[in-house]
Design a protein around this motif. Structure first.
Motif, PDB file in Angstrom:
ATOM      1  N   ASN A  25      73.193 -51.845  53.142  1.00 22.82           N
ATOM      2  CA  ASN A  25      72.259 -52.934  53.400  1.00 22.82           C
ATOM      3  C   ASN A  25      72.556 -54.190  52.585  1.00 22.82           C
ATOM      4  O   ASN A  25      72.621 -54.129  51.376  1.00 22.82           O
ATOM      5  CB  ASN A  25      70.836 -52.492  53.030  1.00 22.82           C
ATOM      6  CG  ASN A  25      70.490 -51.144  53.567  1.00 22.82           C
ATOM      7  OD1 ASN A  25      71.347 -50.357  53.924  1.00 22.82           O
ATOM      8  ND2 ASN A  25      69.221 -50.853  53.615  1.00 22.82           N
ATOM      9  N   PRO A  26      72.658 -55.349  53.253  1.00 24.27           N
ATOM     10  CA  PRO A  26      72.677 -56.609  52.513  1.00 24.27           C
ATOM     11  C   PRO A  26      71.237 -57.105  52.344  1.00 24.27           C
ATOM     12  O   PRO A  26      70.342 -56.695  53.084  1.00 24.27           O
ATOM     13  CB  PRO A  26      73.465 -57.545  53.433  1.00 24.27           C
ATOM     14  CG  PRO A  26      73.167 -57.031  54.804  1.00 24.27           C
ATOM     15  CD  PRO A  26      72.956 -55.537  54.659  1.00 24.27           C
ATOM     16  N   ALA A  27      71.011 -57.951  51.367  1.00 24.06           N
ATOM     17  CA  ALA A  27      69.669 -58.505  51.154  1.00 24.06           C
ATOM     18  C   ALA A  27      69.768 -59.869  50.487  1.00 24.06           C
ATOM     19  O   ALA A  27      70.639 -60.093  49.655  1.00 24.06           O
ATOM     20  CB  ALA A  27      68.839 -57.568  50.286  1.00 24.06           C
ATOM     21  N   THR A  28      68.871 -60.756  50.865  1.00 25.55           N
ATOM     22  CA  THR A  28      68.733 -62.029  50.179  1.00 25.55           C
ATOM     23  C   THR A  28      67.687 -61.821  49.100  1.00 25.55           C
ATOM     24  O   THR A  28      66.584 -61.366  49.388  1.00 25.55           O
ATOM     25  CB  THR A  28      68.288 -63.135  51.159  1.00 25.55           C
ATOM     26  OG1 THR A  28      69.302 -63.270  52.157  1.00 25.55           O
ATOM     27  CG2 THR A  28      68.096 -64.453  50.441  1.00 25.55           C
ATOM     28  N   VAL A  29      68.047 -62.121  47.851  1.00 29.25           N
ATOM     29  CA  VAL A  29      67.137 -61.805  46.755  1.00 29.25           C
ATOM     30  C   VAL A  29      66.678 -63.013  45.954  1.00 29.25           C
ATOM     31  O   VAL A  29      65.726 -62.913  45.200  1.00 29.25           O
ATOM     32  CB  VAL A  29      67.760 -60.770  45.801  1.00 29.25           C
ATOM     33  CG1 VAL A  29      67.917 -59.430  46.510  1.00 29.25           C
ATOM     34  CG2 VAL A  29      69.091 -61.243  45.248  1.00 29.25           C
ATOM     35  N   SER A  30      67.371 -64.140  46.089  1.00 33.36           N
ATOM     36  CA  SER A  30      66.945 -65.344  45.379  1.00 33.36           C
ATOM     37  C   SER A  30      67.593 -66.554  46.030  1.00 33.36           C
ATOM     38  O   SER A  30      68.390 -66.418  46.958  1.00 33.36           O
ATOM     39  CB  SER A  30      67.295 -65.255  43.896  1.00 33.36           C
ATOM     40  OG  SER A  30      68.664 -65.439  43.675  1.00 33.36           O
ATOM     41  N   ALA A  31      67.268 -67.707  45.520  1.00 34.59           N
ATOM     42  CA  ALA A  31      67.786 -68.941  46.101  1.00 34.59           C
ATOM     43  C   ALA A  31      69.310 -69.026  46.018  1.00 34.59           C
ATOM     44  O   ALA A  31      69.946 -69.591  46.907  1.00 34.59           O
ATOM     45  CB  ALA A  31      67.153 -70.146  45.411  1.00 34.59           C
ATOM     46  N   ASN A  32      69.900 -68.457  44.974  1.00 31.57           N
ATOM     47  CA  ASN A  32      71.341 -68.586  44.767  1.00 31.57           C
ATOM     48  C   ASN A  32      72.132 -67.301  44.872  1.00 31.57           C
ATOM     49  O   ASN A  32      73.353 -67.335  44.887  1.00 31.57           O
ATOM     50  CB  ASN A  32      71.612 -69.216  43.396  1.00 31.57           C
ATOM     51  CG  ASN A  32      71.103 -70.633  43.324  1.00 31.57           C
ATOM     52  OD1 ASN A  32      71.324 -71.427  44.227  1.00 31.57           O
ATOM     53  ND2 ASN A  32      70.390 -70.953  42.265  1.00 31.57           N
TER      54      ASN A  32
END
Length: 140
Positions: free
Chosen positions: A119-126
């Motif tokens: 699984n990929p995930a977006t965890v913060s702005a950067n």
């Protein structure tokens, strides 16, 4: 606490599966990491992140930038203290940001290190996260 796409760092830590009692080793920390996410992970596990471990850990949190060197070496090093059923969360700068990892290079590195991308995930702005696991036939 900062947010990304409406998600707080605390909910990002929960979405990544961090729960109370997990042993989490952190590798690759530097002054550019998302401190709010680190704090949220420590809150979720109700403990500190480990830098060295005498026992197998459940999760390795690996911060990696393209300039850190060969990602295969980083992934192999991350396996050192990882339990057979554990996994790696690779955190890298988002695509297009300075020092981001080319997705093709990451896929090749995972295969070379004997890991599979999950699984990929977006965890913060950067930062983005990519879960890496041992292939099902090699987990215990």
């Amino acid at each position: 606490m900062s947010t990304t796409d409406g998600m707080t760092q605390a909910s990002a830590a929960t979405a990544l599966g961090f729960t109370k009692g997990l042993a989490v080793q952190e590798l690759g920390w530097d002054d550019d990491v998302d401190e709010a996410l680190r704090d949220a992970i420590m809150d979720a596990i109700d403990g500190d992140l480990l830098y060295e471990s005498n026992e197998a850990v459940d999760v390795v949190l690996l911060w990696w930038r393209d300039s850190d060197g060969d990602i295969v070496d980083g992934l192999v090093d991350a396996l050192t203290d990882l339990s057979p059923s554990g996994h790696i969360w690779l955190l890298s700068p988002k695509v297009g940001r300075p020092d981001y990892l080319d997705p093709t290079d990451l896929a090749e590195a995972a295969l070379t290190a004997g890991l599979a991308l999950a699984n990929p995930a977006t965890v913060s702005a950067n930062w983005q996260a990519q879960k890496l696991v041992r292939p099902k036939g090699t987990r215990r």
